[in-house]
Design a protein around this motif. Sequence first.
Motif, PDB file in Angstrom:
ATOM      1  N   ASN A  82       0.850  -1.179   0.000  1.00 17.84           N
ATOM      2  CA  ASN A  82       0.000   0.000   0.000  1.00 17.84           C
ATOM      3  C   ASN A  82       0.891   1.236   0.000  1.00 17.84           C
ATOM      4  OD1 ASN A  82      -1.965   1.894   0.215  1.00 17.84           O
ATOM      5  ND2 ASN A  82      -2.749   1.198   2.191  1.00 17.84           N
ATOM      6  N   VAL A  83       0.959   1.906  -1.132  1.00 21.55           N
ATOM      7  CA  VAL A  83       1.769   3.111  -1.270  1.00 21.55           C
ATOM      8  C   VAL A  83       0.823   4.280  -1.498  1.00 21.55           C
ATOM      9  CG1 VAL A  83       3.545   4.269  -2.623  1.00 21.55           C
ATOM     10  CG2 VAL A  83       3.671   1.810  -2.243  1.00 21.55           C
ATOM     11  N   ALA A  84       0.719   5.178  -0.526  1.00 18.13           N
ATOM     12  CA  ALA A  84      -0.103   6.383  -0.612  1.00 18.13           C
ATOM     13  C   ALA A  84      -1.543   6.078  -0.968  1.00 18.13           C
ATOM     14  CB  ALA A  84       0.496   7.377  -1.595  1.00 18.13           C
ATOM     15  N   ASN A  85      -2.033   4.948  -0.523  1.00 17.12           N
ATOM     16  CA  ASN A  85      -3.416   4.520  -0.715  1.00 17.12           C
ATOM     17  C   ASN A  85      -3.803   4.435  -2.203  1.00 17.12           C
ATOM     18  OD1 ASN A  85      -5.672   3.517   0.503  1.00 17.12           O
ATOM     19  ND2 ASN A  85      -6.707   5.506   0.641  1.00 17.12           N
ATOM     20  N   ARG A  86      -2.843   4.082  -3.051  1.00 15.89           N
ATOM     21  CA  ARG A  86      -3.108   3.885  -4.480  1.00 15.89           C
ATOM     22  C   ARG A  86      -3.639   2.465  -4.693  1.00 15.89           C
ATOM     23  NH1 ARG A  86       2.436   6.534  -5.960  1.00 15.89           N
ATOM     24  NH2 ARG A  86       1.806   8.697  -6.127  1.00 15.89           N
ATOM     25  N   PRO A  87      -4.269   2.213  -5.862  1.00 19.63           N
ATOM     26  CA  PRO A  87      -4.767   0.854  -6.127  1.00 19.63           C
ATOM     27  C   PRO A  87      -3.609  -0.144  -6.210  1.00 19.63           C
ATOM     28  CG  PRO A  87      -5.339   2.353  -7.933  1.00 19.63           C
ATOM     29  CD  PRO A  87      -4.619   3.145  -6.914  1.00 19.63           C
ATOM     30  N   GLN A  88      -3.901  -1.394  -5.879  1.00 19.15           N
ATOM     31  CA  GLN A  88      -2.865  -2.427  -5.890  1.00 19.15           C
ATOM     32  C   GLN A  88      -2.361  -2.733  -7.298  1.00 19.15           C
ATOM     33  OE1 GLN A  88      -1.485  -3.710  -3.182  1.00 19.15           O
ATOM     34  NE2 GLN A  88      -2.815  -2.426  -1.928  1.00 19.15           N
ATOM     35  N   HIS A  89      -3.238  -2.553  -8.271  1.00 26.99           N
ATOM     36  CA  HIS A  89      -2.852  -2.896  -9.636  1.00 26.99           C
ATOM     37  C   HIS A  89      -3.197  -1.731 -10.559  1.00 26.99           C
ATOM     38  CE1 HIS A  89      -2.052  -5.335 -13.151  1.00 26.99           C
ATOM     39  NE2 HIS A  89      -3.227  -5.005 -13.642  1.00 26.99           N
ATOM     40  N   GLY A  90      -2.189  -1.230 -11.289  1.00 26.34           N
ATOM     41  CA  GLY A  90      -2.409  -0.170 -12.265  1.00 26.34           C
ATOM     42  C   GLY A  90      -2.005  -0.655 -13.654  1.00 26.34           C
ATOM     43  N   PHE A  91      -2.934  -0.549 -14.587  1.00 23.79           N
ATOM     44  CA  PHE A  91      -2.687  -1.053 -15.944  1.00 23.79           C
ATOM     45  C   PHE A  91      -1.492  -0.375 -16.603  1.00 23.79           C
ATOM     46  CE2 PHE A  91      -3.425  -0.450 -20.512  1.00 23.79           C
ATOM     47  CZ  PHE A  91      -3.400  -1.761 -20.926  1.00 23.79           C
ATOM     48  N   TRP A  92      -1.434   0.954 -16.559  1.00 25.24           N
ATOM     49  CA  TRP A  92      -0.432   1.690 -17.324  1.00 25.24           C
ATOM     50  C   TRP A  92       0.988   1.453 -16.830  1.00 25.24           C
ATOM     51  CZ3 TRP A  92      -2.199   2.884 -21.743  1.00 25.24           C
ATOM     52  CH2 TRP A  92      -3.530   3.205 -21.888  1.00 25.24           C
ATOM     53  N   THR A  93       1.163   1.165 -15.577  1.00 25.09           N
ATOM     54  CA  THR A  93       2.521   0.927 -15.068  1.00 25.09           C
ATOM     55  C   THR A  93       3.096  -0.398 -15.549  1.00 25.09           C
ATOM     56  OG1 THR A  93       1.663  -0.087 -13.053  1.00 25.09           O
ATOM     57  CG2 THR A  93       2.125   2.287 -12.991  1.00 25.09           C
ATOM     58  N   ASN A  94       2.249  -1.292 -16.032  1.00 25.65           N
ATOM     59  CA  ASN A  94       2.708  -2.612 -16.459  1.00 25.65           C
ATOM     60  C   ASN A  94       2.983  -2.711 -17.957  1.00 25.65           C
ATOM     61  OD1 ASN A  94       2.442  -3.588 -13.822  1.00 25.65           O
ATOM     62  ND2 ASN A  94       0.276  -4.005 -14.145  1.00 25.65           N
ATOM     63  N   ILE A  95       2.719  -1.676 -18.709  1.00 26.51           N
ATOM     64  CA  ILE A  95       2.876  -1.720 -20.164  1.00 26.51           C
ATOM     65  C   ILE A  95       4.321  -1.982 -20.605  1.00 26.51           C
ATOM     66  CG2 ILE A  95       2.666  -0.345 -22.290  1.00 26.51           C
ATOM     67  CD1 ILE A  95       0.048  -1.503 -21.254  1.00 26.51           C
TER      68      ILE A  95
END
Length: 176
Positions: A82-95
């Motif tokens: 949990n980093v700054a209450n961001r979602p656990q999975h982000g689509f764009w960071t995995n591209i």
Amino acid sequence: MRRFVLGEFQKPALCVSATRKLRESGVAGLDAYSPYPLHGIDEALGLPKSKVPLVALTGGVLGALGGYAMQWWMNAVNFPINVANRPQHGFWTNIPITFECGILLSVLSIFFSSIFGFFSLPRTYHPVFESERFRTASLDAFWISAETEDETLVPELERKFREAGAHKVHTVVESV
């Protein structure tokens, strides 16, 4: 015992047209050898369309899906942070990693399927290598070979090669 009738040609266009003539006259087991790729020799030999693009697409899609699934599993399921209450999975960071995994698996699938599947390599021996004249295939001459197991067909094949415009014709018998 296999026999190979070899015909040497001086010019690439003559080699391609001779290959076409020999195939149209019913000669089976044709293969062509040249010091560089010849335009039109694939059609003259009657080779089927290459399967390499399909292998590349399959490898790329599987690599991209595998890379994305790996990142999703590691970041959202296996070890979520949990980093700054961001979602656990982000689509764009995995591209970027998804793209790189797709490219990697595509290239590896092309390499290994071509080497071991399409070309049947490593093949360190072929009967035409027994011919001393055949060494010019990697230098400046263009060769066509016709494979046969019937000894009685050899004179007819030699005649067809000469009629097609072969500069030199000779036969190689596979040693056992």
